[in-house]
Design a protein around this motif. Structure first.
Motif, PDB file in Angstrom:
ATOM      1  N   HIS A 105      40.908  28.849  47.120  1.00 29.83           N
ATOM      2  CA  HIS A 105      41.207  29.069  45.695  1.00 29.83           C
ATOM      3  C   HIS A 105      40.167  29.996  45.059  1.00 29.83           C
ATOM      4  N   GLN A 106      38.916  29.774  45.441  1.00 30.23           N
ATOM      5  CA  GLN A 106      37.858  30.580  44.828  1.00 30.23           C
ATOM      6  C   GLN A 106      38.032  32.049  45.216  1.00 30.23           C
ATOM      7  N   ARG A 107      38.366  32.269  46.486  1.00 31.61           N
ATOM      8  CA  ARG A 107      38.543  33.663  46.943  1.00 31.61           C
ATOM      9  C   ARG A 107      39.733  34.332  46.274  1.00 31.61           C
ATOM     10  N   GLN A 108      40.816  33.567  46.060  1.00 31.88           N
ATOM     11  CA  GLN A 108      41.961  34.223  45.415  1.00 31.88           C
ATOM     12  C   GLN A 108      41.614  34.583  43.971  1.00 31.88           C
ATOM     13  N   GLY A 109      40.771  33.769  43.317  1.00 36.50           N
ATOM     14  CA  GLY A 109      40.360  34.093  41.945  1.00 36.50           C
ATOM     15  C   GLY A 109      39.494  35.344  41.930  1.00 36.50           C
ATOM     16  N   PHE A 110      38.559  35.399  42.889  1.00 35.95           N
ATOM     17  CA  PHE A 110      37.685  36.568  43.007  1.00 35.95           C
ATOM     18  C   PHE A 110      38.542  37.821  43.216  1.00 35.95           C
ATOM     19  N   GLU A 111      39.565  37.697  44.055  1.00 38.12           N
ATOM     20  CA  GLU A 111      40.409  38.849  44.385  1.00 38.12           C
ATOM     21  C   GLU A 111      41.230  39.306  43.175  1.00 38.12           C
ATOM     22  N   ILE A 112      41.668  38.356  42.348  1.00 41.06           N
ATOM     23  CA  ILE A 112      42.394  38.748  41.120  1.00 41.06           C
ATOM     24  C   ILE A 112      41.453  39.569  40.230  1.00 41.06           C
ATOM     25  N   LEU A 113      40.216  39.078  40.064  1.00 45.95           N
ATOM     26  CA  LEU A 113      39.267  39.803  39.195  1.00 45.95           C
ATOM     27  C   LEU A 113      38.920  41.163  39.804  1.00 45.95           C
ATOM     28  N   LEU A 114      38.741  41.196  41.124  1.00 47.87           N
ATOM     29  CA  LEU A 114      38.399  42.471  41.777  1.00 47.87           C
ATOM     30  C   LEU A 114      39.513  43.492  41.550  1.00 47.87           C
ATOM     31  N   THR A 115      40.753  43.061  41.684  1.00 50.38           N
ATOM     32  CA  THR A 115      41.884  43.974  41.470  1.00 50.38           C
ATOM     33  C   THR A 115      41.870  44.488  40.030  1.00 50.38           C
ATOM     34  N   LEU A 116      41.649  43.566  39.071  1.00 45.94           N
ATOM     35  CA  LEU A 116      41.623  44.001  37.660  1.00 45.94           C
ATOM     36  C   LEU A 116      40.456  44.966  37.413  1.00 45.94           C
ATOM     37  N   MET A 117      39.309  44.686  38.031  1.00 47.47           N
ATOM     38  CA  MET A 117      38.129  45.530  37.803  1.00 47.47           C
ATOM     39  C   MET A 117      38.303  46.922  38.407  1.00 47.47           C
ATOM     40  N   GLN A 118      39.253  47.046  39.359  1.00 52.32           N
ATOM     41  CA  GLN A 118      39.513  48.374  39.929  1.00 52.32           C
ATOM     42  C   GLN A 118      40.684  49.057  39.211  1.00 52.32           C
ATOM     43  N   GLY A 119      41.170  48.426  38.131  1.00 54.30           N
ATOM     44  CA  GLY A 119      42.342  48.958  37.426  1.00 54.30           C
ATOM     45  C   GLY A 119      41.967  49.828  36.235  1.00 54.30           C
ATOM     46  N   THR A 120      42.769  49.717  35.172  1.00 51.57           N
ATOM     47  CA  THR A 120      42.577  50.546  33.978  1.00 51.57           C
ATOM     48  C   THR A 120      41.440  49.963  33.119  1.00 51.57           C
ATOM     49  N   ASP A 121      41.045  50.714  32.098  1.00 46.57           N
ATOM     50  CA  ASP A 121      40.003  50.216  31.175  1.00 46.57           C
ATOM     51  C   ASP A 121      40.452  48.901  30.541  1.00 46.57           C
ATOM     52  N   ALA A 122      41.743  48.849  30.186  1.00 47.22           N
ATOM     53  CA  ALA A 122      42.242  47.632  29.517  1.00 47.22           C
ATOM     54  C   ALA A 122      42.174  46.446  30.479  1.00 47.22           C
TER      55      ALA A 122
END
Ligand code: BYC
Length: 322
Positions: free
Chosen positions: A167-184
């Motif tokens: 669970h912790q890794r999937q949360g990290f991965e969601i944030l990592l994906t967002l952090m590699q996305g748009t400014d918003a």
């Protein structure tokens, strides 16, 4: 009390003390002091309630997950939490409390559950922050509980911890994906981290000098580390991961004190924690009302199951009589 009873009690207490001293497991069949039994029921049932109430903040996003894959993963995670609640209720039942009693303590508002689940989840990034921070704190707290002196609790924790680390890794991965996305998207991830950081530090409980249960639970080897020690470990885990993600932890005072070999930080706002424990957090009322509604909506299932069991027992009895 007769002299024989006193001797028998002293022998049972000595056997229990030996089990604890030898780091062996206390099992449901073993004699145990009443206070040990009560402490375990308190902690395990609170833990079970936390898993069950903890399904709500994430359940809020199952129908709105951004893709089919994200939806399937989130659904599986929330189902895992239901499973954790059930193992834990079963472990508590071995101590002589019924599931029904525990459920009523929760829906009547008499039982505690983790403070963390009384915050709202307004954005998708909250799913990432919950996985990374909340499940991360849960792992720090729960890995030592795999060695808890009470057998059924320790064994339940082994399985739970395996799932929590996913669970912790999937949360990290969601944030990592967002952090590699748009400014918003980056701003949304940072905002979620800002909102969940302090509550996740509160999950470990009050500071050691204000933790009334710690000394006894540590002596009984239920707790292996103090609330503050675990908070320190959690910070040690978070800081490099925050760097890898590119998010900022919202505490300008946070730094490693080389001399003291510990993290220094801004004092936690314990008044917020106490408000939540008193039932006055942002989502306390909603969480409990949802749990009450679910219990009422499920009444017909319980009735049907009880009726089925009654019929099965009657058939078995008739067969025996014949
Ligand atoms: N929230 O003397 P203390 C999850 C209470 S679920 C509310 O230090 P103790 C997940 C404490 O109960 C994670 N209450 O107590 C699920 C005590 O009150 P009582 C849940 C708290 O027991 C879904 C009083 O404050 N994890 O991972 O020695 C999705 C004084 O505290 C809290 C567990 O339950 C709190 N945060 O230590 C995602 C772990 N903190 O009972 C994730 C198992 C303290 O005397 N529990 N209180 O009225 C424990 O390890 C310990 O019970 C605690 C507290 C460390 C929480």
């Amino acid at each position: 009390m007769t002299a024989d009873t006193v001797t028998a009690d002293a022998e049972q207490q000595a056997h229990f003390d030996d089990l604890i001293a030898a780091d062996s497991r206390v099992e449901p069949r073993d004699w145990m002091p009443e206070a040990y039994r009560k402490t375990l029921i308190r902690q395990i049932s609170q833990h079970a309630h936390s898993e069950i109430i903890g399904m709500q903040p994430e359940g809020n996003w199952i129908t709105r997950a951004p893709s089919l894959k994200r939806k399937a993963i989130l659904l599986a995670k929330v189902q895992d939490e239901a499973g954790h609640g059930l193992y834990l209720y079963s472990a508590a039942q071995t101590l002589g409390i019924t599931r029904d009693e525990m459920t009523h303590q929760l829906i009547d508002g008499k039982a505690k559950y983790s403070s963390i689940f009384n915050y709202p989840t307004p954005t998708w990034a909250d799913m990432g922050a919950i996985g990374w921070l909340v499940d991360g704190a849960a792992i720090c707290n729960q890995v030592p509980l795999c060695r808890a002196s009470y057998g059924p609790y320790g064994r339940a924790m082994v399985r739970i911890c395996k799932e929590e680390s996913f669970h912790q890794r999937q949360g990290f991965e969601i944030l990592l994906t967002l952090m590699q996305g748009t400014d918003a998207q980056r701003a949304m991830a940072q905002d979620a981290v800002d909102r969940w950081y302090w509550p996740s530090l509160m999950m470990f409980g009050p500071p050691d000098d204000a933790s009334p249960n710690s000394a006894r639970s540590t002596a009984w080897k239920i707790k292996r580390f103090s609330n503050d020690e675990l908070r320190q470990r959690f910070l040690g885990m978070l800081v490099p991961q925050a760097e890898a993600l590119g998010v900022t932890l919202p505490d300008p005072e946070l730094h490693w004190d080389e001399d003291a070999q510990r993290w220094r930080m801004t004092e936690i706002d314990w008044s917020e924690f106490h408000e939540i424990l008193a039932g006055r957090g942002p989502m306390n009322a909603v969480r409990l009302q949802n749990r009450r509604d679910a219990h009422e909506d499920g009444a017909w299932v319980r009735e049907a199951a009880a009726e089925y069991a009654r019929k099965q027992a009657a058939t078995a009895e008739n067969r025996e009589a014949a």
